[in-house]
Design a protein around this motif. Structure first.
Motif, PDB file in Angstrom:
ATOM      1  N   GLU A 159      -6.267   6.332  -5.991  1.00 64.18           N
ATOM      2  CA  GLU A 159      -7.404   5.571  -6.497  1.00 64.18           C
ATOM      3  C   GLU A 159      -6.940   4.551  -7.536  1.00 64.18           C
ATOM      4  OE1 GLU A 159     -10.230   5.641  -5.258  1.00 64.18           O
ATOM      5  OE2 GLU A 159     -10.469   7.588  -4.256  1.00 64.18           O
ATOM      6  N   PRO A 160      -7.556   3.390  -7.562  1.00 63.92           N
ATOM      7  CA  PRO A 160      -8.653   2.905  -6.707  1.00 63.92           C
ATOM      8  C   PRO A 160      -8.170   2.303  -5.395  1.00 63.92           C
ATOM      9  CG  PRO A 160      -8.171   1.249  -8.338  1.00 63.92           C
ATOM     10  CD  PRO A 160      -7.247   2.404  -8.629  1.00 63.92           C
ATOM     11  N   GLY A 161      -6.846   2.210  -5.202  1.00 60.18           N
ATOM     12  CA  GLY A 161      -6.276   1.680  -3.972  1.00 60.18           C
ATOM     13  C   GLY A 161      -4.770   1.733  -4.065  1.00 60.18           C
ATOM     14  N   GLN A 162      -4.092   1.550  -2.938  1.00 62.32           N
ATOM     15  CA  GLN A 162      -2.641   1.720  -2.915  1.00 62.32           C
ATOM     16  C   GLN A 162      -1.850   0.444  -3.171  1.00 62.32           C
ATOM     17  OE1 GLN A 162      -0.748   1.900   1.191  1.00 62.32           O
ATOM     18  NE2 GLN A 162      -2.765   2.782   1.653  1.00 62.32           N
ATOM     19  N   ASP A 163      -2.522  -0.670  -3.466  1.00 58.85           N
ATOM     20  CA  ASP A 163      -1.779  -1.877  -3.810  1.00 58.85           C
ATOM     21  C   ASP A 163      -1.236  -1.754  -5.234  1.00 58.85           C
ATOM     22  OD1 ASP A 163      -4.687  -2.041  -4.183  1.00 58.85           O
ATOM     23  OD2 ASP A 163      -4.244  -3.920  -5.224  1.00 58.85           O
ATOM     24  N   LEU A 164      -0.016  -2.225  -5.438  1.00 58.39           N
ATOM     25  CA  LEU A 164       0.682  -2.038  -6.708  1.00 58.39           C
ATOM     26  C   LEU A 164      -0.075  -2.597  -7.915  1.00 58.39           C
ATOM     27  CD1 LEU A 164       4.401  -2.711  -5.683  1.00 58.39           C
ATOM     28  CD2 LEU A 164       3.276  -0.513  -6.093  1.00 58.39           C
ATOM     29  N   PRO A 165      -0.700  -3.774  -7.849  1.00 57.58           N
ATOM     30  CA  PRO A 165      -1.419  -4.269  -9.033  1.00 57.58           C
ATOM     31  C   PRO A 165      -2.492  -3.311  -9.529  1.00 57.58           C
ATOM     32  CG  PRO A 165      -1.088  -6.046  -7.473  1.00 57.58           C
ATOM     33  CD  PRO A 165      -0.672  -4.783  -6.778  1.00 57.58           C
ATOM     34  N   ARG A 166      -3.282  -2.741  -8.611  1.00 57.27           N
ATOM     35  CA  ARG A 166      -4.334  -1.831  -9.057  1.00 57.27           C
ATOM     36  C   ARG A 166      -3.761  -0.513  -9.561  1.00 57.27           C
ATOM     37  NH1 ARG A 166      -9.165  -1.551  -4.800  1.00 57.27           N
ATOM     38  NH2 ARG A 166      -7.461  -1.533  -3.292  1.00 57.27           N
ATOM     39  N   LEU A 167      -2.681  -0.058  -8.961  1.00 56.38           N
ATOM     40  CA  LEU A 167      -2.050   1.165  -9.450  1.00 56.38           C
ATOM     41  C   LEU A 167      -1.507   0.971 -10.859  1.00 56.38           C
ATOM     42  CD1 LEU A 167      -0.121   2.336  -6.238  1.00 56.38           C
ATOM     43  CD2 LEU A 167      -2.123   3.428  -7.263  1.00 56.38           C
ATOM     44  N   LEU A 168      -0.897  -0.180 -11.102  1.00 52.19           N
ATOM     45  CA  LEU A 168      -0.312  -0.438 -12.414  1.00 52.19           C
ATOM     46  C   LEU A 168      -1.377  -0.774 -13.460  1.00 52.19           C
ATOM     47  CD1 LEU A 168       2.797  -2.517 -11.288  1.00 52.19           C
ATOM     48  CD2 LEU A 168       2.800  -0.200 -12.200  1.00 52.19           C
ATOM     49  N   ALA A 169      -2.453  -1.433 -13.038  1.00 48.60           N
ATOM     50  CA  ALA A 169      -3.536  -1.744 -13.974  1.00 48.60           C
ATOM     51  C   ALA A 169      -4.285  -0.493 -14.401  1.00 48.60           C
ATOM     52  CB  ALA A 169      -4.497  -2.744 -13.336  1.00 48.60           C
ATOM     53  N   ASN A 170      -4.263   0.531 -13.548  1.00 47.09           N
ATOM     54  CA  ASN A 170      -4.856   1.838 -13.881  1.00 47.09           C
ATOM     55  C   ASN A 170      -6.309   1.707 -14.333  1.00 47.09           C
ATOM     56  OD1 ASN A 170      -4.759   4.649 -14.091  1.00 47.09           O
ATOM     57  ND2 ASN A 170      -4.152   4.588 -16.250  1.00 47.09           N
ATOM     58  N   GLY A 171      -7.066   0.931 -13.576  1.00 48.50           N
ATOM     59  CA  GLY A 171      -8.487   0.804 -13.861  1.00 48.50           C
ATOM     60  C   GLY A 171      -8.844  -0.237 -14.895  1.00 48.50           C
TER      61      GLY A 171
ATOM     62  N   ALA B 137       0.933  -3.827  -0.937  1.00 51.47           N
ATOM     63  CA  ALA B 137       0.462  -2.492  -0.600  1.00 51.47           C
ATOM     64  C   ALA B 137       1.635  -1.521  -0.533  1.00 51.47           C
ATOM     65  CB  ALA B 137      -0.279  -2.511   0.734  1.00 51.47           C
ATOM     66  N   LEU B 138       1.512  -0.394  -1.194  1.00 51.35           N
ATOM     67  CA  LEU B 138       2.597   0.587  -1.239  1.00 51.35           C
ATOM     68  C   LEU B 138       2.957   1.087   0.156  1.00 51.35           C
ATOM     69  CD1 LEU B 138       4.461   2.207  -3.111  1.00 51.35           C
ATOM     70  CD2 LEU B 138       2.674   3.940  -3.278  1.00 51.35           C
TER      71      LEU B 138
ATOM     72  N   LEU C 155      -5.748  -6.490 -14.419  1.00 43.07           N
ATOM     73  CA  LEU C 155      -5.521  -6.509 -12.975  1.00 43.07           C
ATOM     74  C   LEU C 155      -5.144  -7.909 -12.484  1.00 43.07           C
ATOM     75  CD1 LEU C 155      -5.542  -5.221 -10.187  1.00 43.07           C
ATOM     76  CD2 LEU C 155      -8.031  -5.547 -10.116  1.00 43.07           C
ATOM     77  N   THR C 156      -5.865  -8.914 -12.961  1.00 43.63           N
ATOM     78  CA  THR C 156      -5.569 -10.288 -12.535  1.00 43.63           C
ATOM     79  C   THR C 156      -4.145 -10.679 -12.901  1.00 43.63           C
ATOM     80  OG1 THR C 156      -7.880 -10.934 -12.758  1.00 43.63           O
ATOM     81  CG2 THR C 156      -6.251 -12.698 -12.746  1.00 43.63           C
ATOM     82  N   ALA C 157      -3.729 -10.302 -14.105  1.00 43.19           N
ATOM     83  CA  ALA C 157      -2.374 -10.637 -14.550  1.00 43.19           C
ATOM     84  C   ALA C 157      -1.334  -9.906 -13.723  1.00 43.19           C
ATOM     85  CB  ALA C 157      -2.205 -10.286 -16.022  1.00 43.19           C
ATOM     86  N   TRP C 158      -1.564  -8.620 -13.434  1.00 37.88           N
ATOM     87  CA  TRP C 158      -0.610  -7.867 -12.608  1.00 37.88           C
ATOM     88  C   TRP C 158      -0.469  -8.507 -11.231  1.00 37.88           C
ATOM     89  CZ3 TRP C 158       3.051  -4.895 -14.019  1.00 37.88           C
ATOM     90  CH2 TRP C 158       2.930  -4.012 -15.099  1.00 37.88           C
TER      91      TRP C 158
END
Length: 380
Positions: free
Chosen positions: A167-179, A351-352, A184-187
């Protein structure tokens, strides 16, 4: 009537016109892609073979440069608010790692047996290869069986349940942004530009790669991937479907944000031809892209007088292409994409699962080439 997001405004539009616009735009992108792939000899199977058999990294650098170009372009479009990569088909929270590994390996092995991956098969059809036509049919049939038939039951019940929920998805930016929506935009921007730039820099280190055909071909392939993301994620994006009151990506088979991929769309082409009188079956973005590649390759072959009919050499050649097409059909659907689907489109949204599938395709390709060498040595 539907409403869709435009450039900062809401407009009432005809959903049929949106679909036709998206389909024709994608066909045009596919046409360019087919011509460029034919001219530049862009081929992922050939890239692996060149590294192992010739020690040449030029075509592998072409593949990596195309990935880097697509990554950078997607990052810029996401930062500009034109598309949302988090809604991509490859970025779902369901990380089906076993399907990525098994499907990727099968696809990689199959593409070597059939002398090219899904995109190369389309390019070869445009160039006059009857072998590629047979591969196309077999690939499509086995892909359909893996989507909705006997192999689909095995995939859904055996492979897909072995998964992780990210969660919230397997793409690296969202995983690293951690919610954290703020970061998220910067990642997305800096990861896309950083990784994409690194791949381009690595490719440009080689003098052979800097030749016009290799460099231009890679850049165009990467931009074509990004172009279809834009079509499906902006041109064909509808904020509110009056039937479901939910957003929709018009003209996609999955109902999600899509880019180029050449396994499932082949199955949908066969389905469309078989059920042509069924008015619910429509030309989708995936179908348009595949047909565009064939048309573009054909146009280039005719214009350069390189169009040549090609048939099977012998029974073993026939068997290899039949088996290769079957493995690509099963493997491509199981892995959720091919060398273009996962290896370009999926990687471009970071995507991971695409990194896992990409690695599995490479391993499968290497294994198939080693197998072919072993077979030759046995015959000597």
């Amino acid at each position: 009537m539907f409403r869709r997001r435009g450039w900062g405004t809401m407009q009432d539009i005809d959903i049929g016109a949106v679909r036709l616009t998206a389909v024709w735009a994608t066909f045009a992108i596919g046409f360019v892609l087919g011509a460029v792939m034919n001219r530049s000899h862009f081929c992922t199977m050939g890239a692996i073979s060149d590294v192992l058999n010739l020690g040449s990294w030029t075509r592998m650098r072409m593949w990596l440069a195309a990935i880097g170009t697509a990554m950078a372009a997607v990052a810029v479009m996401a930062a500009a608010g034109l598309i949302d990569p988090g809604k991509a088909l490859y970025a779902t929270p369901n990380f089906t790692w076993l399907s990525y590994v098994v499907g990727g390996f099968l696809f990689g092995f199959g593409m070597v047996l059939s002398s090219g991956c899904g995109s190369k098969t389309l390019v070869r059809i445009g160039g006059g290869s009857l072998k590629a036509v047979v591969t196309f049919i077999v690939l499509g049939l086995f892909a359909y069986m893996t989507l909705k038939g006997v192999f689909g039951v095995l995939r859904v019940n055996v492979l897909d349940p072995v998964a992780l929920r990210l969660e919230p998805g397997q793409d690296l930016p969202r995983l690293l942004a951690n919610g954290d929506a703020g970061s998220l935009t910067a990642w997305r921007l800096w990861l896309g530009l950083g990784l994409g730039g690194a791949l381009l820099a690595f490719a440009l280190m080689d003098r052979e790669f800097r030749r016009f055909d290799a460099l231009a071909g890679s850049l165009v392939v990467g931009l074509c991937v990004a172009g279809v993301w834009y079509v499906s994620g902006h041109v064909a994006y509808v904020e509110e479907d009056p039937n479901t009151l939910q957003e929709a990506f018009v003209g996609t088979n999955s109902g999600r944000l899509e880019a180029l991929s050449f396994v499932a769309p082949v199955a949908y082409i066969i389905e469309l031809l078989m059920f042509w009188s069924d008015t619910t079956k429509l030309v989708t973005i995936g179908i348009a892209a595949a047909l565009g590649v064939i048309a573009g390759s054909f146009a280039y072959a005719v214009a350069t007088r390189s169009f040549r009919w090609e048939g099977f050499r012998d029974a073993e050649d026939t068997a290899n292409h039949l088996m290769g097409g079957a493995l690509m059909g099963v493997g491509g659907v199981t892995a959720l994409g091919c060398t273009v689907g996962q290896g370009l489109s999926g990687l471009s949204v970071l995507a991971l699962g695409s990194f896992v599938a990409f690695a599995a395709i490479l391993v499968g390709g290497v294994a198939a080439i080693r197998y072919q060498v072993w077979r030759i040595e046995r015959m000597v």
